[in-house]
Design a protein around this motif. Sequence first.
Motif, mmCIF file in Angstrom:
data_model
loop_
_atom_site.group_PDB
_atom_site.id
_atom_site.type_symbol
_atom_site.label_atom_id
_atom_site.label_comp_id
_atom_site.label_asym_id
_atom_site.label_seq_id
_atom_site.Cartn_x
_atom_site.Cartn_y
_atom_site.Cartn_z
ATOM 1 N N ILE A 1 -12.179 -31.298 3.511
ATOM 2 C CA ILE A 1 -11.320 -31.196 2.336
ATOM 3 C C ILE A 1 -12.173 -31.425 1.095
ATOM 4 O O ILE A 1 -13.072 -32.268 1.092
ATOM 5 N N SER A 2 -11.910 -30.657 0.057
ATOM 6 C CA SER A 2 -12.651 -30.793 -1.191
ATOM 7 C C SER A 2 -11.722 -30.434 -2.349
ATOM 8 O O SER A 2 -10.631 -29.905 -2.130
ATOM 9 N N ARG A 3 -12.166 -30.740 -3.553
ATOM 10 C CA ARG A 3 -11.349 -30.415 -4.719
ATOM 11 C C ARG A 3 -12.237 -30.057 -5.894
ATOM 12 O O ARG A 3 -13.380 -30.509 -5.989
ATOM 13 N N ASP A 4 -11.674 -29.261 -6.780
ATOM 14 C CA ASP A 4 -12.333 -28.882 -8.020
ATOM 15 C C ASP A 4 -11.337 -29.194 -9.132
ATOM 16 O O ASP A 4 -10.404 -28.416 -9.366
ATOM 17 N N ASN A 5 -11.520 -30.319 -9.778
ATOM 18 C CA ASN A 5 -10.552 -30.736 -10.800
ATOM 19 C C ASN A 5 -10.580 -29.823 -12.028
ATOM 20 O O ASN A 5 -9.576 -29.710 -12.740
ATOM 21 N N ALA A 6 -11.689 -29.156 -12.256
ATOM 22 C CA ALA A 6 -11.751 -28.220 -13.382
ATOM 23 C C ALA A 6 -10.874 -26.996 -13.123
ATOM 24 O O ALA A 6 -10.383 -26.366 -14.063
ATOM 25 N N LYS A 7 -10.672 -26.684 -11.843
ATOM 26 C CA LYS A 7 -9.850 -25.533 -11.472
ATOM 27 C C LYS A 7 -8.472 -25.943 -10.960
ATOM 28 O O LYS A 7 -7.689 -25.093 -10.527
ATOM 29 N N ASN A 8 -8.196 -27.253 -10.970
ATOM 30 C CA ASN A 8 -6.904 -27.744 -10.452
ATOM 31 C C ASN A 8 -6.632 -27.238 -9.044
ATOM 32 O O ASN A 8 -5.516 -26.807 -8.722
ATOM 33 N N THR A 9 -7.634 -27.290 -8.196
ATOM 34 C CA THR A 9 -7.509 -26.721 -6.864
ATOM 35 C C THR A 9 -8.099 -27.659 -5.817
ATOM 36 O O THR A 9 -9.140 -28.283 -6.054
ATOM 37 N N VAL A 10 -7.423 -27.731 -4.682
ATOM 38 C CA VAL A 10 -7.931 -28.466 -3.529
ATOM 39 C C VAL A 10 -8.060 -27.472 -2.380
ATOM 40 O O VAL A 10 -7.283 -26.521 -2.267
ATOM 41 N N TYR A 11 -9.073 -27.697 -1.546
ATOM 42 C CA TYR A 11 -9.397 -26.775 -0.475
ATOM 43 C C TYR A 11 -9.387 -27.475 0.872
ATOM 44 O O TYR A 11 -9.623 -28.686 0.961
ATOM 45 N N LEU A 12 -9.141 -26.694 1.916
ATOM 46 C CA LEU A 12 -9.314 -27.179 3.278
ATOM 47 C C LEU A 12 -10.080 -26.116 4.050
ATOM 48 O O LEU A 12 -9.552 -25.042 4.329
ATOM 49 N N GLN A 13 -11.334 -26.428 4.356
ATOM 50 C CA GLN A 13 -12.153 -25.542 5.173
ATOM 51 C C GLN A 13 -11.953 -25.938 6.620
ATOM 52 O O GLN A 13 -12.195 -27.094 6.990
ATOM 53 N N MET A 14 -11.515 -24.988 7.435
ATOM 54 C CA MET A 14 -11.248 -25.268 8.851
ATOM 55 C C MET A 14 -12.155 -24.382 9.703
ATOM 56 O O MET A 14 -12.128 -23.151 9.574
ATOM 57 N N ASN A 15 -12.920 -25.016 10.562
ATOM 58 C CA ASN A 15 -13.835 -24.311 11.448
ATOM 59 C C ASN A 15 -13.475 -24.596 12.905
ATOM 60 O O ASN A 15 -12.711 -25.519 13.199
ATOM 61 N N SER A 16 -14.030 -23.794 13.800
ATOM 62 C CA SER A 16 -13.806 -23.978 15.244
ATOM 63 C C SER A 16 -12.317 -24.134 15.546
ATOM 64 O O SER A 16 -11.895 -25.045 16.264
ATOM 65 N N LEU A 17 -11.527 -23.229 14.993
ATOM 66 C CA LEU A 17 -10.084 -23.342 15.125
ATOM 67 C C LEU A 17 -9.639 -23.157 16.572
ATOM 68 O O LEU A 17 -10.235 -22.377 17.337
ATOM 69 N N LYS A 18 -8.580 -23.884 16.917
ATOM 70 C CA LYS A 18 -8.024 -23.858 18.252
ATOM 71 C C LYS A 18 -6.572 -23.390 18.186
ATOM 72 O O LYS A 18 -5.922 -23.552 17.143
ATOM 73 N N PRO A 19 -6.038 -22.845 19.272
ATOM 74 C CA PRO A 19 -4.621 -22.439 19.252
ATOM 75 C C PRO A 19 -3.680 -23.574 18.850
ATOM 76 O O PRO A 19 -2.662 -23.327 18.194
ATOM 77 N N GLU A 20 -4.026 -24.794 19.203
ATOM 78 C CA GLU A 20 -3.166 -25.933 18.846
ATOM 79 C C GLU A 20 -3.206 -26.272 17.356
ATOM 80 O O GLU A 20 -2.451 -27.131 16.896
ATOM 81 N N ASP A 21 -4.076 -25.606 16.607
ATOM 82 C CA ASP A 21 -4.073 -25.772 15.147
ATOM 83 C C ASP A 21 -3.011 -24.895 14.486
ATOM 84 O O ASP A 21 -2.809 -24.982 13.267
ATOM 85 N N THR A 22 -2.358 -24.050 15.263
ATOM 86 C CA THR A 22 -1.308 -23.190 14.722
ATOM 87 C C THR A 22 -0.186 -24.037 14.143
ATOM 88 O O THR A 22 0.366 -24.901 14.824
ATOM 89 N N ALA A 23 0.140 -23.786 12.884
ATOM 90 C CA ALA A 23 1.154 -24.570 12.179
ATOM 91 C C ALA A 23 1.327 -24.006 10.778
ATOM 92 O O ALA A 23 0.542 -23.170 10.338
ATOM 93 N N VAL A 24 2.340 -24.507 10.102
ATOM 94 C CA VAL A 24 2.437 -24.293 8.665
ATOM 95 C C VAL A 24 1.688 -25.451 7.997
ATOM 96 O O VAL A 24 1.946 -26.619 8.308
ATOM 97 N N TYR A 25 0.790 -25.109 7.111
ATOM 98 C CA TYR A 25 -0.036 -26.108 6.429
ATOM 99 C C TYR A 25 0.483 -26.308 5.011
ATOM 100 O O TYR A 25 0.684 -25.334 4.272
ATOM 101 N N TYR A 26 0.681 -27.587 4.662
ATOM 102 C CA TYR A 26 1.226 -27.954 3.369
ATOM 103 C C TYR A 26 0.211 -28.773 2.575
ATOM 104 O O TYR A 26 -0.467 -29.653 3.116
ATOM 105 N N CYS A 27 0.189 -28.515 1.302
ATOM 106 C CA CYS A 27 -0.574 -29.297 0.353
ATOM 107 C C CYS A 27 0.365 -30.305 -0.297
ATOM 108 O O CYS A 27 1.541 -29.998 -0.536
ATOM 109 N N ALA A 28 -0.127 -31.510 -0.579
ATOM 110 C CA ALA A 28 0.715 -32.542 -1.181
ATOM 111 C C ALA A 28 -0.082 -33.376 -2.175
ATOM 112 O O ALA A 28 -1.310 -33.500 -2.045
ATOM 113 N N ALA A 29 0.632 -33.935 -3.146
ATOM 114 C CA ALA A 29 -0.004 -34.730 -4.198
ATOM 115 C C ALA A 29 0.707 -36.066 -4.351
ATOM 116 O O ALA A 29 1.928 -36.141 -4.252
#
Length: 124
Positions: A70-98
């Motif tokens: 997880i990372s963020r760029d406050n100048a761009k008002n954006t947060v990121y989630l880089q996901m690697n080596s994904l598995k079928p059990e990672d299937t879901a709806v992903y939500y961002c929260a503050a």
Amino acid sequence: QVQLVESGGGLVQAGGSLRLSCAASGRTFSSHSMAWFRQVPGKDREFVGGISWNGISTYYADHVKGRCTISRDNAKNTVYLQMNSLKPEDTAVYYCAATRSQYGLENSVRYDYWGQGTQVTVSS
């Protein structure tokens, strides 16, 4: 008020990668801790990762540790989630929260603002 809009979800094969983005509106983004949660039908929303307001501290759930960043760029008002080596059990709806809280970021009740979610589907 903070409004959050996620993007970057989609269909990917097992072992692949995705980068989710969460764009925030409002001038107070940089004062909020941010997190990603995920949810599958019939189950509670589950913590994935969190990041402090200044990006210095990050936290991960055991089930994604070593595979997600997880990372963020406050100048761009954006947060990121880089996901690697994904598995079928990672299937879901992903939500961002503050949240203005700096502690207990794994607890969904601490969050004041939520995005609408983005679907991630990992095929086997």
